[in-house]
Design a protein around this motif. Sequence first.
Motif, PDB file in Angstrom:
ATOM      1  N   THR A  83       0.825  -1.205   0.000  1.00 46.72           N
ATOM      2  CA  THR A  83       0.000   0.000   0.000  1.00 46.72           C
ATOM      3  C   THR A  83       0.858   1.254   0.000  1.00 46.72           C
ATOM      4  O   THR A  83       0.563   2.220  -0.714  1.00 46.72           O
ATOM      5  N   ILE A  84       1.925   1.251   0.780  1.00 51.10           N
ATOM      6  CA  ILE A  84       2.828   2.410   0.828  1.00 51.10           C
ATOM      7  C   ILE A  84       3.462   2.643  -0.541  1.00 51.10           C
ATOM      8  O   ILE A  84       3.489   3.771  -1.039  1.00 51.10           O
ATOM      9  N   ILE A  85       3.958   1.579  -1.161  1.00 52.18           N
ATOM     10  CA  ILE A  85       4.634   1.724  -2.456  1.00 52.18           C
ATOM     11  C   ILE A  85       3.657   2.153  -3.543  1.00 52.18           C
ATOM     12  O   ILE A  85       3.949   3.073  -4.325  1.00 52.18           O
ATOM     13  N   ILE A  86       2.498   1.519  -3.593  1.00 52.45           N
ATOM     14  CA  ILE A  86       1.519   1.864  -4.634  1.00 52.45           C
ATOM     15  C   ILE A  86       1.018   3.290  -4.467  1.00 52.45           C
ATOM     16  O   ILE A  86       0.928   4.035  -5.444  1.00 52.45           O
ATOM     17  N   SER A  87       0.706   3.694  -3.249  1.00 51.49           N
ATOM     18  CA  SER A  87       0.219   5.063  -3.044  1.00 51.49           C
ATOM     19  C   SER A  87       1.312   6.091  -3.344  1.00 51.49           C
ATOM     20  O   SER A  87       1.028   7.176  -3.860  1.00 51.49           O
ATOM     21  N   TYR A  88       2.569   5.745  -3.046  1.00 50.94           N
ATOM     22  CA  TYR A  88       3.676   6.647  -3.362  1.00 50.94           C
ATOM     23  C   TYR A  88       3.828   6.805  -4.879  1.00 50.94           C
ATOM     24  O   TYR A  88       3.999   7.923  -5.381  1.00 50.94           O
ATOM     25  N   LEU A  89       3.736   5.694  -5.603  1.00 43.38           N
ATOM     26  CA  LEU A  89       3.848   5.758  -7.066  1.00 43.38           C
ATOM     27  C   LEU A  89       2.691   6.554  -7.674  1.00 43.38           C
ATOM     28  O   LEU A  89       2.906   7.332  -8.606  1.00 43.38           O
ATOM     29  N   ILE A  90       1.495   6.371  -7.149  1.00 43.94           N
ATOM     30  CA  ILE A  90       0.341   7.144  -7.634  1.00 43.94           C
ATOM     31  C   ILE A  90       0.551   8.625  -7.350  1.00 43.94           C
ATOM     32  O   ILE A  90       0.246   9.478  -8.186  1.00 43.94           O
ATOM     33  N   LYS A  91       1.103   8.948  -6.162  1.00 48.27           N
ATOM     34  CA  LYS A  91       1.355  10.342  -5.801  1.00 48.27           C
ATOM     35  C   LYS A  91       2.389  10.979  -6.727  1.00 48.27           C
ATOM     36  O   LYS A  91       2.270  12.127  -7.131  1.00 48.27           O
ATOM     37  N   ILE A  92       3.409  10.205  -7.106  1.00 50.72           N
ATOM     38  CA  ILE A  92       4.455  10.726  -8.002  1.00 50.72           C
ATOM     39  C   ILE A  92       3.909  10.952  -9.404  1.00 50.72           C
ATOM     40  O   ILE A  92       4.223  11.957 -10.041  1.00 50.72           O
ATOM     41  N   ILE A  93       3.090  10.010  -9.881  1.00 49.72           N
ATOM     42  CA  ILE A  93       2.550  10.125 -11.233  1.00 49.72           C
ATOM     43  C   ILE A  93       1.631  11.336 -11.353  1.00 49.72           C
ATOM     44  O   ILE A  93       1.659  12.029 -12.367  1.00 49.72           O
ATOM     45  N   ASN A  94       0.839  11.571 -10.319  1.00 49.54           N
ATOM     46  CA  ASN A  94      -0.086  12.728 -10.347  1.00 49.54           C
ATOM     47  C   ASN A  94       0.679  13.919  -9.989  1.00 49.54           C
ATOM     48  O   ASN A  94       0.740  14.930 -10.086  1.00 49.54           O
TER      49      ASN A  94
END
Length: 94
Positions: A83-94
């Motif tokens: 969850t931490i990694i996926i949410s971080y990647l989503i935050k970076i992409i947006n």
Amino acid sequence: MQNLEEYMLPCLNKKLLGVECFGCGLQRSVVLVFRGQFVEAFYMYPAVYSLILLLFVSIINIFFKFKHTNKIITILAIITVATIIISYLIKIIN
């Protein structure tokens, strides 16, 4: 509870490099959980609930030994890290 924000640690990664780290938002989301703003806490840091559950099960495991606690802790840890990694990647992409 309102003065907790004065004691929060700044993210040195964000301050020095200008990039958020994997833990950015965790302190604020915990404060939001204590205030009862559960949806806002999830949007601030999606892994907050799995992290709280992992911490709770780990502390309970210290005092009471259950049969499958190690498997539960391992699964919760994997869910939390994912969850931490996926949410971080989503935050970076947006």
